[in-house]
Scaffold this motif. Structure first.
Motif, PDB file in Angstrom:
ATOM      1  N   GLY A 199      43.444  40.958  45.080  1.00 53.74           N
ATOM      2  CA  GLY A 199      42.559  39.725  44.374  1.00 53.74           C
ATOM      3  C   GLY A 199      41.477  40.324  43.521  1.00 53.74           C
ATOM      4  O   GLY A 199      41.906  40.563  42.268  1.00 53.74           O
ATOM      5  N   GLY A 200      40.046  40.428  43.800  1.00 53.81           N
ATOM      6  CA  GLY A 200      39.288  40.905  42.893  1.00 53.81           C
ATOM      7  C   GLY A 200      37.992  41.772  43.590  1.00 53.81           C
ATOM      8  O   GLY A 200      37.882  41.587  44.799  1.00 53.81           O
ATOM      9  N   ARG A 201      37.434  42.517  42.778  1.00 49.76           N
ATOM     10  CA  ARG A 201      36.308  43.307  43.213  1.00 49.76           C
ATOM     11  C   ARG A 201      35.154  43.048  42.161  1.00 49.76           C
ATOM     12  O   ARG A 201      35.349  43.089  41.073  1.00 49.76           O
ATOM     13  N   ALA A 202      34.240  42.558  42.868  1.00 48.86           N
ATOM     14  CA  ALA A 202      33.023  42.466  42.086  1.00 48.86           C
ATOM     15  C   ALA A 202      31.762  43.590  42.419  1.00 48.86           C
ATOM     16  O   ALA A 202      31.723  43.806  43.763  1.00 48.86           O
ATOM     17  N   HIS A 203      31.037  43.937  41.660  1.00 52.87           N
ATOM     18  CA  HIS A 203      30.095  44.858  41.885  1.00 52.87           C
ATOM     19  C   HIS A 203      28.624  44.678  41.273  1.00 52.87           C
ATOM     20  O   HIS A 203      28.554  44.227  40.098  1.00 52.87           O
TER      21      HIS A 203
END
Length: 104
Positions: A10-14
């Motif tokens: 999926g995705g990773r946000a920081h």
């Protein structure tokens, strides 16, 4: 500032820095892009240095948006600042994400 990376899962946000009324609109537009791009998004909150009601509303909006479009959003690595705000507002169980509380 929000950074987003696509992964196989999926995705990773920081998010790094404050989540306050002063940058909420900018974060919201970045957030919506990350939310739309991934069916499974992990949002790392380890580097959130300050959060106010606008920042909390942004997280609530994101969680509700993901539920509405049947995507998954997991908040991970909550900073002490975020945990303190969640506890003060009674939001820990509402978000229902695993939270690690360290002994001081």
């Amino acid at each position: 500032m929000l950074t987003f990376t696509e992964t196989d899962q999926g995705g990773r946000a920081h998010i790094e820095g404050p989540m306050t009324i002063h940058n909420a609109m900018n974060l919201k537009s970045q957030f919506m892009g990350a939310l739309s791009a991934s069916q499974h998004l992990e949002l790392n909150l380890a580097a959130v240095t300050e959060i106010d009601a606008a920042g909390l509303q942004l997280l609530i909006m994101a969680k509700q948006h993901q539920i509405h479009i049947q995507h998954e959003l997991n908040l991970i690595n909550h900073s002490e600042t975020v945990l303190a705000a969640f506890e003060m507002m009674g939001l820990v169980s509402w978000f229902n994400d695993p939270v690690i509380i360290t002994r001081q």
